[in-house]
Structures are given as C-alpha cells and as structure tokens.
Design a protein around this motif. Structure first.
Motif, mmCIF file in Angstrom:
data_model
loop_
_atom_site.group_PDB
_atom_site.id
_atom_site.type_symbol
_atom_site.label_atom_id
_atom_site.label_comp_id
_atom_site.label_asym_id
_atom_site.label_seq_id
_atom_site.Cartn_x
_atom_site.Cartn_y
_atom_site.Cartn_z
ATOM 1 N N LEU A 7 13.201 28.786 -67.246
ATOM 2 C CA LEU A 7 13.519 28.489 -66.210
ATOM 3 C C LEU A 7 14.609 29.873 -66.118
ATOM 4 O O LEU A 7 15.334 30.050 -67.156
ATOM 5 C CB LEU A 7 14.934 28.028 -66.113
ATOM 6 C CG LEU A 7 13.857 26.392 -65.079
ATOM 7 C CD1 LEU A 7 14.376 25.305 -65.632
ATOM 8 C CD2 LEU A 7 13.381 25.951 -63.695
ATOM 9 N N GLY A 8 14.587 30.149 -65.324
ATOM 10 C CA GLY A 8 16.608 30.810 -64.966
ATOM 11 C C GLY A 8 15.974 32.640 -64.624
ATOM 12 O O GLY A 8 14.703 32.906 -63.290
ATOM 13 N N PRO A 9 16.740 33.419 -63.449
ATOM 14 C CA PRO A 9 16.521 34.953 -63.069
ATOM 15 C C PRO A 9 15.224 35.597 -64.633
ATOM 16 O O PRO A 9 15.794 35.558 -65.325
ATOM 17 C CB PRO A 9 17.483 35.631 -62.902
ATOM 18 C CG PRO A 9 18.645 34.767 -63.639
ATOM 19 C CD PRO A 9 18.360 33.120 -64.761
ATOM 20 N N PRO A 34 11.951 30.247 -60.721
ATOM 21 C CA PRO A 34 13.735 31.754 -60.906
ATOM 22 C C PRO A 34 14.517 30.747 -60.447
ATOM 23 O O PRO A 34 14.548 30.019 -60.787
ATOM 24 C CB PRO A 34 13.083 32.493 -59.622
ATOM 25 C CG PRO A 34 11.914 31.865 -58.572
ATOM 26 C CD PRO A 34 11.713 30.911 -59.616
ATOM 27 N N ARG A 35 15.687 30.989 -60.574
ATOM 28 C CA ARG A 35 17.147 31.019 -60.533
ATOM 29 C C ARG A 35 16.868 28.802 -59.834
ATOM 30 O O ARG A 35 16.468 29.571 -58.461
ATOM 31 C CB ARG A 35 17.771 31.660 -60.170
ATOM 32 C CG ARG A 35 19.589 30.796 -59.930
ATOM 33 C CD ARG A 35 20.201 31.547 -59.445
ATOM 34 N NE ARG A 35 20.707 33.358 -60.264
ATOM 35 C CZ ARG A 35 21.498 33.826 -61.569
ATOM 36 N NH1 ARG A 35 22.248 32.600 -61.381
ATOM 37 N NH2 ARG A 35 20.831 34.708 -61.323
ATOM 38 N N GLN A 36 17.498 28.463 -59.814
ATOM 39 C CA GLN A 36 17.133 27.162 -59.671
ATOM 40 C C GLN A 36 18.686 26.675 -58.922
ATOM 41 O O GLN A 36 20.179 26.822 -59.715
ATOM 42 C CB GLN A 36 16.876 26.016 -60.282
ATOM 43 C CG GLN A 36 15.492 26.085 -60.724
ATOM 44 C CD GLN A 36 14.597 25.991 -59.036
ATOM 45 O OE1 GLN A 36 14.230 25.704 -59.160
ATOM 46 N NE2 GLN A 36 13.405 27.467 -59.045
ATOM 47 N N PRO A 37 18.806 25.685 -57.845
ATOM 48 C CA PRO A 37 20.287 25.368 -57.480
ATOM 49 C C PRO A 37 20.873 24.692 -59.141
ATOM 50 O O PRO A 37 19.722 23.871 -59.364
ATOM 51 C CB PRO A 37 20.332 24.796 -56.353
ATOM 52 C CG PRO A 37 19.219 25.245 -55.777
ATOM 53 C CD PRO A 37 18.179 25.658 -56.733
ATOM 54 N N ARG A 38 22.028 24.533 -59.249
ATOM 55 C CA ARG A 38 22.512 23.633 -60.252
ATOM 56 C C ARG A 38 22.104 22.351 -59.988
ATOM 57 O O ARG A 38 21.211 21.205 -61.219
ATOM 58 C CB ARG A 38 24.450 23.797 -60.359
ATOM 59 C CG ARG A 38 24.507 22.914 -61.646
ATOM 60 C CD ARG A 38 26.054 23.590 -61.682
ATOM 61 N NE ARG A 38 26.624 22.888 -63.014
ATOM 62 C CZ ARG A 38 26.404 21.451 -62.921
ATOM 63 N NH1 ARG A 38 26.665 20.788 -61.812
ATOM 64 N NH2 ARG A 38 27.268 21.593 -64.794
#
Length: 102
Positions: A7-9, A34-38
């Motif tokens: 997970l992550g950019p 990719p980047r996920q909401p918190r």
C-alpha cells in the motif's frame, strides 16, 4: 495462504514498474494499491497479520503507530525512528538487514 498487500504511493517510477510486474506475475499472491484514504488504510492494517516497514531511515513512522493502534504486529527495519517506537520482541520485531529478516 500467504498474501502480500503493498500500500502507498509510487514514489519512484522504476521501482513502481518492477512492483507492478511482480504483482502481475504472482497469481494474485501480491497486490499493489496506491495511496488510500486513512480509514481504508486502518481497515487494511486491522485485517492484516502483520505490517512491514523496510525503510532504511525513518523519522516517526506514522504507519507503525497506526498499525500498533489497531493491534497489528509490526515488523520493521532497525533504524533510529523505528527503534524509538518498537522494543524488539516486546511490541514488535526489528531487523537490520534483509538477510536477518529471513
């Protein structure tokens, strides 16, 4: 069954291309998001058996604190930031090298 969720950019396009290639050839064992909401990120962490942090250097890693806050085991590279949060074998695990991680 073992699965790996990354997970992550994508911060480095050449690394991202290699990750995507490995994911595509893993028969669903390795997945990249990719980047996920918190709140989604915390849900993924809560559902995981462990959260892995491989950063060579780190300040105060919010991902480690977030994983710990939802009760998920943390395995992290032993660097100044991570070792300020994790006490090896007490509230997580620290490793120094990829070989030691194995």
């Amino acid at each position: 069954r073992i699965r790996l969720l990354i997970l992550g950019p994508a911060l480095d396009s050449s690394v991202a291309a290699r990750v995507h290639k490995v994911c595509n050839n893993s028969n669903g064992v390795i997945k990249y998001l990719p980047r996920q909401p918190r709140l989604s990120l915390l849900s993924y962490m809560r559902d995981a058996d462990a959260v892995l942090n491989t950063s060579i250097s780190e300040g105060m890693a919010s991902s480690i604190l977030e994983a710990m806050s939802v009760g998920t085991l943390v395995i992290a590279r032993d660097n100044e930031g991570n070792s300020s949060i994790i006490r090896h074998k007490e509230n997580g695990y620290l490793f120094r090298t990829p070989t030691e991680f194995k």
